[in-house]
Scaffold this active site. Structure first.
Site, PDB file in Angstrom:
ATOM      1  CG  ASP A 194     -32.679 -30.215 -23.213  1.00 24.75           C
ATOM      2  OD1 ASP A 194     -31.514 -29.949 -22.851  1.00 24.75           O
ATOM      3  OD2 ASP A 194     -33.488 -29.339 -23.521  1.00 24.75           O
ATOM      4  CG  HIS A 195     -26.657 -31.488 -22.886  1.00 25.47           C
ATOM      5  ND1 HIS A 195     -26.743 -31.040 -24.185  1.00 25.47           N
ATOM      6  CD2 HIS A 195     -26.015 -30.524 -22.198  1.00 25.47           C
ATOM      7  CE1 HIS A 195     -26.168 -29.860 -24.275  1.00 25.47           C
ATOM      8  NE2 HIS A 195     -25.714 -29.514 -23.093  1.00 25.47           N
ATOM      9  CG  HIS A 257     -30.064 -26.577 -24.040  1.00 24.33           C
ATOM     10  ND1 HIS A 257     -30.395 -27.908 -24.041  1.00 24.33           N
ATOM     11  CD2 HIS A 257     -28.926 -26.478 -24.767  1.00 24.33           C
ATOM     12  CE1 HIS A 257     -29.482 -28.583 -24.734  1.00 24.33           C
ATOM     13  NE2 HIS A 257     -28.595 -27.725 -25.190  1.00 24.33           N
TER      14      HIS A 257
END
Length: 507
Positions: A194-195, A257
């Site tokens: 999950d960036h 996110h």
């Protein structure tokens, strides 16, 4: 003695862990993510001298490119960076290779193993491999099976696999995908990315809470009245219509996110800062989260879709007019919702989450609003004192801001709100790393702290499953409200807070 111009806050920066020799294998190397994020992040790590000399990147896709063609494609995609750092690029590009691979074709994956053995000899990568699945989610399970069948995941100490989001489409599919990948590799080999967790300011939520005694004692239901978490984008769907039409904002942004920001904001302090302790606490708090109205979930969620907007000179197309979008689409580009967390720390505190495309401003932030003073002793400039707020800015202008009341100038005793702000750029004199830089480094180091574990993923999907089921089975109960492009979403989203006497923060 150091120079007087030295920023003392920069002392100790870049004391990074050494990445061991290895080959990073990118499946989907012809795709957008590789061009825009992955190879630029690797080049940044190279320029920071954080990659070993015994390092290689092997791009894999179905296209019949050669090594030189792959290098040329990457150079073209990164033209400005290459022009600025030509010598470094030539050194870095010497470690870029390409192999045509079809993950659905076993002989093709066997040839991949043979190519990796050749790269091991050429670049001295010692058989250490990180496999990055930057492919369609439809191939996550089959891709892992193919790698396992070829023996490429058999050594947990030397191989790992990074899986992009979305990990599943709902609770059931996430469970099944976890079952598949866990039969192919051990959990400590699986890195679900999950960036957002790679962003410096997302990680700073933990430091703000657990390294400062002024915050942690008041980080609970006794002092905090509500929390807002926002991820706003000014862009539209761009070239992602094919993916977005089957995903929507709930799957694309909220489940991963925003939920990870929620977990970091609300988790208990781990006993120590190690991967499993961190992920244990995140999983526990997500398992305690619930929709504000579980019996009637449509009452705690608002969906929206952007329509035309802009000006006569710079018009903005509505979502349904975007290339590749169904003209009658009911896919949401905006979601707002209300949650609660049923545990000792947060019982009764409402959490409001929202995300959307074509909003007026690009920002991601967490806003904690504190309870009002029990007695208003002083007149306020706006009629009533403004509640104290702590604002954690994730992007852009990374930092934090604290809003509190002070005495206004003059002879009377009137209060007015002021801001106390911290900026990463101003304080440290350099921008923080882009999210993929940190996450790629961690994956190659075998550090899963900032990656999501199987129970975290399943807890997040379980939380939103009632809404996903409504969208599939009874869409009229969760309609999509139109909103004009470059506005803050449909009015129904404002009503979600107005019912509690609150309003969204307007940056």
């Amino acid at each position: 003695m150091g120079s007087v111009l030295t920023n003392p806050l920069r002392v100790g920066l870049r004391q990074e862990r050494v990445i061991p020799p290895q080959c990073l294998v990118i499946f989907g190397a012809s795709g957008d993510l590789t061009h825009r994020k992955l190879v630029p992040a690797l080049f940044e790590l190279f320029r920071q001298r954080r990659l070993p000399s015994e390092f290689a990147v092997l791009g894999c896709a179905r296209r019949p490119w050669s090594d030189e063609e792959f290098r040329g494609k990457m150079e073209e995609a990164m033209a400005s960076e290459v022009a600025e750092h030509r010598v470094a690029w030539e050194q870095f590009a010497a470690g870029l290779f390409y192999e045509p691979v079809d993950l659905e074709d076993p002989p093709s994956v066997v040839r991949l193993g043979q190519r990796l053995e050749g790269i091991d000899r050429l670049r001295a990568t010692r058989g250490n491999r990180t496999f990055y699945l930057s492919v369609s989610p439809n191939f996550y399970g089959s891709g892992c099976r193919s790698l396992a069948a070829a023996g490429l995941l058999s050594d947990p100490s030397r191989s790992r696999v990074v899986i992009e989001k979305p990990f599943g489409r709902d609770y059931g599919s996430a469970q099944e995908l976890n079952r598949v990948v866990q039969t192919c590799a051990q959990e400590n080999q699986i890195f679900r990315i999950d960036h957002y967790l790679g962003k410096e300011t997302v990680q700073n939520i933990l430091v703000m809470r657990f390294a400062n005694t002024i915050f942690e004692p008041i980080w609970n239901r006794n002092y905090i009245s509500s929390v807002q978490i926002t991820a706003a984008e000014t862009v539209g769907v761009e070239e992602r219509a094919g993916y977005y039409e089957s995903s929507g904002a709930l799957r694309d942004m909220v489940q991963n996110h925003l939920t990870q920001m929620l977990a970091l904001t609300t988790m208990e302090a781990p006993g120590r800062f190690d991967p499993e302790s961190m992920r244990n606490e995140k999983a526990k708090v997500l398992q305690a989260a619930r929709l504000a109205n579980e019996d009637e979930p449509w009452k705690c969620c608002v969906r929206g879709q952007y329509g035309p907007g802009g000006s006569s000179t710079r018009p903005i197309a509505g979502y349904r007019n975007e290339p590749g979008v169904n003209p009658e689409s009911t896919t949401e580009t905006y979601v707002a919702m209300k949650l609660f967390i049923n545990n000792w720390r947060w019982q009764g505190v409402p959490f409001y989450l929202r995300t959307g495309k074509r909003l007026p401003k690009r920002l991601s932030e967490v806003v904690l609003t504190f309870r009002e003073a029990p007695v208003h002793l002083f007149d306020a400039a706006g009629g009533a004192p403004t509640p104290n707020q702590l604002i954690l800015r994730i992007q852009p202008d990374e930092g934090a801001e604290f809003k509190f009341e002070v005495k206004a100038p003059g002879s009377g005793m009137r209060s007015r709100p002021v801001d106390m702000a911290f900026s990463y750029d101003d304080s440290f004199g350099e921008p923080s790393d882009e999210g993929y830089v940190r996450l790629l480094a961690d994956a190659m180091l075998g550090d899963p702290t900032l990656y999501t574990r199987s129970d975290e993923v399943e807890a997040a999907w379980r939380l939103y499953t009632p809404l996903l089921e409504l969208i599939e089975d009874a869409p009229s109960q969760l309609p999509v409200y139109p909103y004009e492009a470059r506005t803050w979403g449909p009015a129904a989203a404002d009503n979600l807070l107005a019912e509690d006497g609150l309003a969204w923060r307007r940056p």
